[in-house]
Design an enzyme around this catalytic site. Sequence first.
Site, PDB file in Angstrom:
ATOM      1  N   GLY A   8       0.825  -1.223   0.000  1.00  0.00           N
ATOM      2  CA  GLY A   8       0.000   0.000   0.000  1.00  0.00           C
ATOM      3  C   GLY A   8       0.848   1.258   0.000  1.00  0.00           C
ATOM      4  O   GLY A   8       0.588   2.195   0.749  1.00  0.00           O
ATOM      5  N   ARG A  11       0.896   5.957  -1.836  1.00  0.00           N
ATOM      6  CA  ARG A  11       0.612   7.274  -1.227  1.00  0.00           C
ATOM      7  C   ARG A  11       0.647   7.160   0.299  1.00  0.00           C
ATOM      8  O   ARG A  11       0.874   6.073   0.841  1.00  0.00           O
ATOM      9  CB  ARG A  11      -0.749   7.779  -1.678  1.00  0.00           C
ATOM     10  CG  ARG A  11      -1.872   6.914  -1.144  1.00  0.00           C
ATOM     11  CD  ARG A  11      -3.233   7.505  -1.380  1.00  0.00           C
ATOM     12  NE  ARG A  11      -4.234   6.745  -0.638  1.00  0.00           N
ATOM     13  CZ  ARG A  11      -5.529   6.919  -0.753  1.00  0.00           C
ATOM     14  NH1 ARG A  11      -5.988   7.828  -1.584  1.00  0.00           N
ATOM     15  NH2 ARG A  11      -6.368   6.197  -0.044  1.00  0.00           N
ATOM     16  N   VAL A  61      -3.488  -7.242  -1.551  1.00  0.00           N
ATOM     17  CA  VAL A  61      -2.846  -8.024  -0.480  1.00  0.00           C
ATOM     18  C   VAL A  61      -3.844  -8.843   0.362  1.00  0.00           C
ATOM     19  O   VAL A  61      -3.434  -9.678   1.152  1.00  0.00           O
ATOM     20  CB  VAL A  61      -1.959  -7.147   0.434  1.00  0.00           C
ATOM     21  CG1 VAL A  61      -0.698  -6.711  -0.278  1.00  0.00           C
ATOM     22  CG2 VAL A  61      -2.715  -5.965   0.994  1.00  0.00           C
ATOM     23  N   ASN A  87       1.772  -2.379   5.418  1.00  0.00           N
ATOM     24  CA  ASN A  87       1.189  -1.042   5.613  1.00  0.00           C
ATOM     25  C   ASN A  87      -0.217  -0.901   5.033  1.00  0.00           C
ATOM     26  O   ASN A  87      -1.001  -0.093   5.528  1.00  0.00           O
ATOM     27  CB  ASN A  87       2.126  -0.006   4.966  1.00  0.00           C
ATOM     28  CG  ASN A  87       1.469   1.354   4.841  1.00  0.00           C
ATOM     29  OD1 ASN A  87       1.397   2.110   5.799  1.00  0.00           O
ATOM     30  ND2 ASN A  87       0.966   1.673   3.645  1.00  0.00           N
ATOM     31  N   TYR A 152     -12.270  -1.870  11.997  1.00  0.00           N
ATOM     32  CA  TYR A 152     -10.887  -1.377  11.920  1.00  0.00           C
ATOM     33  C   TYR A 152     -10.133  -1.688  13.221  1.00  0.00           C
ATOM     34  O   TYR A 152      -8.999  -2.171  13.182  1.00  0.00           O
ATOM     35  CB  TYR A 152     -10.936   0.129  11.661  1.00  0.00           C
ATOM     36  CG  TYR A 152      -9.595   0.786  11.442  1.00  0.00           C
ATOM     37  CD1 TYR A 152      -8.942   0.702  10.208  1.00  0.00           C
ATOM     38  CD2 TYR A 152      -8.979   1.523  12.454  1.00  0.00           C
ATOM     39  CE1 TYR A 152      -7.711   1.322  10.004  1.00  0.00           C
ATOM     40  CE2 TYR A 152      -7.753   2.146  12.257  1.00  0.00           C
ATOM     41  CZ  TYR A 152      -7.131   2.044  11.024  1.00  0.00           C
ATOM     42  OH  TYR A 152      -5.912   2.656  10.826  1.00  0.00           O
ATOM     43  N   ALA A 154     -10.753  -3.996  15.401  1.00  0.00           N
ATOM     44  CA  ALA A 154     -10.543  -5.458  15.497  1.00  0.00           C
ATOM     45  C   ALA A 154      -9.323  -5.861  14.672  1.00  0.00           C
ATOM     46  O   ALA A 154      -8.453  -6.615  15.134  1.00  0.00           O
ATOM     47  CB  ALA A 154     -11.780  -6.206  14.994  1.00  0.00           C
ATOM     48  N   ILE A 185      -2.624  10.929  12.170  1.00  0.00           N
ATOM     49  CA  ILE A 185      -1.582  11.354  11.251  1.00  0.00           C
ATOM     50  C   ILE A 185      -2.256  12.062  10.088  1.00  0.00           C
ATOM     51  O   ILE A 185      -3.295  11.599   9.594  1.00  0.00           O
ATOM     52  CB  ILE A 185      -0.770  10.130  10.734  1.00  0.00           C
ATOM     53  CG1 ILE A 185      -0.293   9.257  11.903  1.00  0.00           C
ATOM     54  CG2 ILE A 185       0.397  10.583   9.855  1.00  0.00           C
ATOM     55  CD1 ILE A 185       0.541   9.952  12.956  1.00  0.00           C
TER      56      ILE A 185
HETATM   57  P1  NAP Z   1      -3.950   5.638   2.746  1.00  0.00           P
HETATM   58  O1  NAP Z   1      -3.442   7.024   2.441  1.00  0.00           O
HETATM   59  O2  NAP Z   1      -5.357   5.309   2.441  1.00  0.00           O
HETATM   60  O3  NAP Z   1      -2.966   4.591   2.032  1.00  0.00           O
HETATM   61  C1  NAP Z   1      -3.189   3.207   2.082  1.00  0.00           C
HETATM   62  C2  NAP Z   1      -2.739   2.606   0.782  1.00  0.00           C
HETATM   63  O4  NAP Z   1      -3.035   1.192   0.800  1.00  0.00           O
HETATM   64  C3  NAP Z   1      -3.493   3.212  -0.408  1.00  0.00           C
HETATM   65  O5  NAP Z   1      -2.590   3.550  -1.438  1.00  0.00           O
HETATM   66  C4  NAP Z   1      -4.431   2.079  -0.795  1.00  0.00           C
HETATM   67  O6  NAP Z   1      -4.780   2.067  -2.182  1.00  0.00           O
HETATM   68  C5  NAP Z   1      -3.611   0.849  -0.447  1.00  0.00           C
HETATM   69  N1  NAP Z   1      -4.465  -0.332  -0.390  1.00  0.00           N
HETATM   70  C6  NAP Z   1      -5.758  -0.398   0.001  1.00  0.00           C
HETATM   71  N2  NAP Z   1      -6.221  -1.654  -0.137  1.00  0.00           N
HETATM   72  C7  NAP Z   1      -5.193  -2.405  -0.641  1.00  0.00           C
HETATM   73  C8  NAP Z   1      -5.076  -3.757  -1.018  1.00  0.00           C
HETATM   74  N3  NAP Z   1      -6.087  -4.605  -0.881  1.00  0.00           N
HETATM   75  N4  NAP Z   1      -3.883  -4.174  -1.509  1.00  0.00           N
HETATM   76  C9  NAP Z   1      -2.848  -3.330  -1.673  1.00  0.00           C
HETATM   77  N5  NAP Z   1      -2.922  -2.010  -1.328  1.00  0.00           N
HETATM   78  C10 NAP Z   1      -4.078  -1.549  -0.813  1.00  0.00           C
HETATM   79  O7  NAP Z   1      -3.725   5.285   4.291  1.00  0.00           O
HETATM   80  P2  NAP Z   1      -2.630   5.815   5.328  1.00  0.00           P
HETATM   81  O8  NAP Z   1      -3.279   6.840   6.169  1.00  0.00           O
HETATM   82  O9  NAP Z   1      -1.352   6.134   4.660  1.00  0.00           O
HETATM   83  O10 NAP Z   1      -2.473   4.508   6.243  1.00  0.00           O
HETATM   84  C11 NAP Z   1      -1.431   3.554   6.067  1.00  0.00           C
HETATM   85  C12 NAP Z   1      -1.505   2.546   7.196  1.00  0.00           C
HETATM   86  O11 NAP Z   1      -1.374   3.220   8.455  1.00  0.00           O
HETATM   87  C13 NAP Z   1      -2.843   1.803   7.246  1.00  0.00           C
HETATM   88  O12 NAP Z   1      -2.616   0.462   7.615  1.00  0.00           O
HETATM   89  C14 NAP Z   1      -3.601   2.544   8.314  1.00  0.00           C
HETATM   90  O13 NAP Z   1      -4.575   1.737   8.911  1.00  0.00           O
HETATM   91  C15 NAP Z   1      -2.481   2.902   9.281  1.00  0.00           C
HETATM   92  N6  NAP Z   1      -2.806   4.041  10.152  1.00  0.00           N
HETATM   93  C16 NAP Z   1      -3.077   5.277   9.627  1.00  0.00           C
HETATM   94  C17 NAP Z   1      -3.377   6.315  10.510  1.00  0.00           C
HETATM   95  C18 NAP Z   1      -3.660   7.719  10.014  1.00  0.00           C
HETATM   96  O14 NAP Z   1      -3.920   8.604  10.835  1.00  0.00           O
HETATM   97  N7  NAP Z   1      -3.613   7.994   8.743  1.00  0.00           N
HETATM   98  C19 NAP Z   1      -3.422   6.092  11.885  1.00  0.00           C
HETATM   99  C20 NAP Z   1      -3.148   4.810  12.359  1.00  0.00           C
HETATM  100  C21 NAP Z   1      -2.827   3.798  11.490  1.00  0.00           C
HETATM  101  P3  NAP Z   1      -6.249   2.605  -2.639  1.00  0.00           P
HETATM  102  O15 NAP Z   1      -6.292   4.039  -2.316  1.00  0.00           O
HETATM  103  O16 NAP Z   1      -6.253   2.285  -4.101  1.00  0.00           O
HETATM  104  O17 NAP Z   1      -7.270   1.825  -1.868  1.00  0.00           O
END
Ligand code: NAP
Length: 244
Positions: A8, A11, A61, A87, A152, A154, A185
């Site tokens: 992932g 971005r 994934v 990720n 989420y 869970a 974040i």
């Molecule tokens: P994001 O900007 O939405 O990036 C997640 C990436 O994963 C996107 O490019 C998405 O692609 C890709 N993805 C989604 N489903 C997928 C799949 N089945 N196979 C491969 N790639 C896939 O999210 P983020 O904020 O950077 O978060 C990254 C990680 O940190 C996540 O695990 C999230 O739960 C965790 N996290 C984030 C925060 C926060 O505040 N942002 C806080 C705690 C934890 P598409 O856009 O095409 O779906």
Amino acid sequence: MATALITGSARGIGAAIAIRLAQDGYDIALNDVSEKMFEDNDIIEKIQKLNVKCEKFIADVSKHSDCETMVKGVKESFGSIDVLVNNAGITRDGLMVRMSEDNYDMVIAVNQKSVFNMTKLVGAVMMRQKSGRIINLSSVAGLYGNPGQMNYSASKAAIIGMTKTTAKELGSRGITCNAVAPGFIQTPMTDMLSEEQKKMMISMIAMKRYGQVEEIAGVVSFLASKDSSYVTGQTIEISGGLSM
Ligand code: NAP
């Protein structure tokens, strides 16, 4: 040259981790679910400018067969897989009483089953190498729960158990497995919150601001480095003091 595979990573936090690990000298295998995500940005060019190899692998994934093809492809192209960052993640929020079964299952598949798929496959590669670093993205929602995020939270709590199990199963082979639990974040995921929700969140954070993606990437870089060689099975909260 050592290789890092980040799921992932077109971005958000994943892209920041990929850039940071490239700065640390790793060749980078990027992944996302669709080609489109890479058309909208210049992540590959940015990483190649750092004089490391960078290739993208399109795979969902949550699907074991996609992961198998991707891991085989990365191994063939790069030779080794030294760091795996699980990720990729999604949200499908809603209060539990109104949450559809589909939205529950989808979040568990993408956030949690993906960690099983990728850790099983890359773990086998790392076992043969007798070394490796696995870093999983959990969340404060997995540590403390969050209203509207039954699915989420869970998945993110499960990742903490999976991290400890992986650490215990693979530790004797020179492989460490740790998790990071980000708080709020600044990413497209949190930009979707209303102004009122954002104000409320910030009031609970000791540092009175959102975290930046680079602040997650820095801790992941430490967990991938030699400096963390005796750290395994741990979850590091990166939340600006949310929980105190
Ligand atoms: P994001 O900007 O939405 O990036 C997640 C990436 O994963 C996107 O490019 C998405 O692609 C890709 N993805 C989604 N489903 C997928 C799949 N089945 N196979 C491969 N790639 C896939 O999210 P983020 O904020 O950077 O978060 C990254 C990680 O940190 C996540 O695990 C999230 O739960 C965790 N996290 C984030 C925060 C926060 O505040 N942002 C806080 C705690 C934890 P598409 O856009 O095409 O779906």
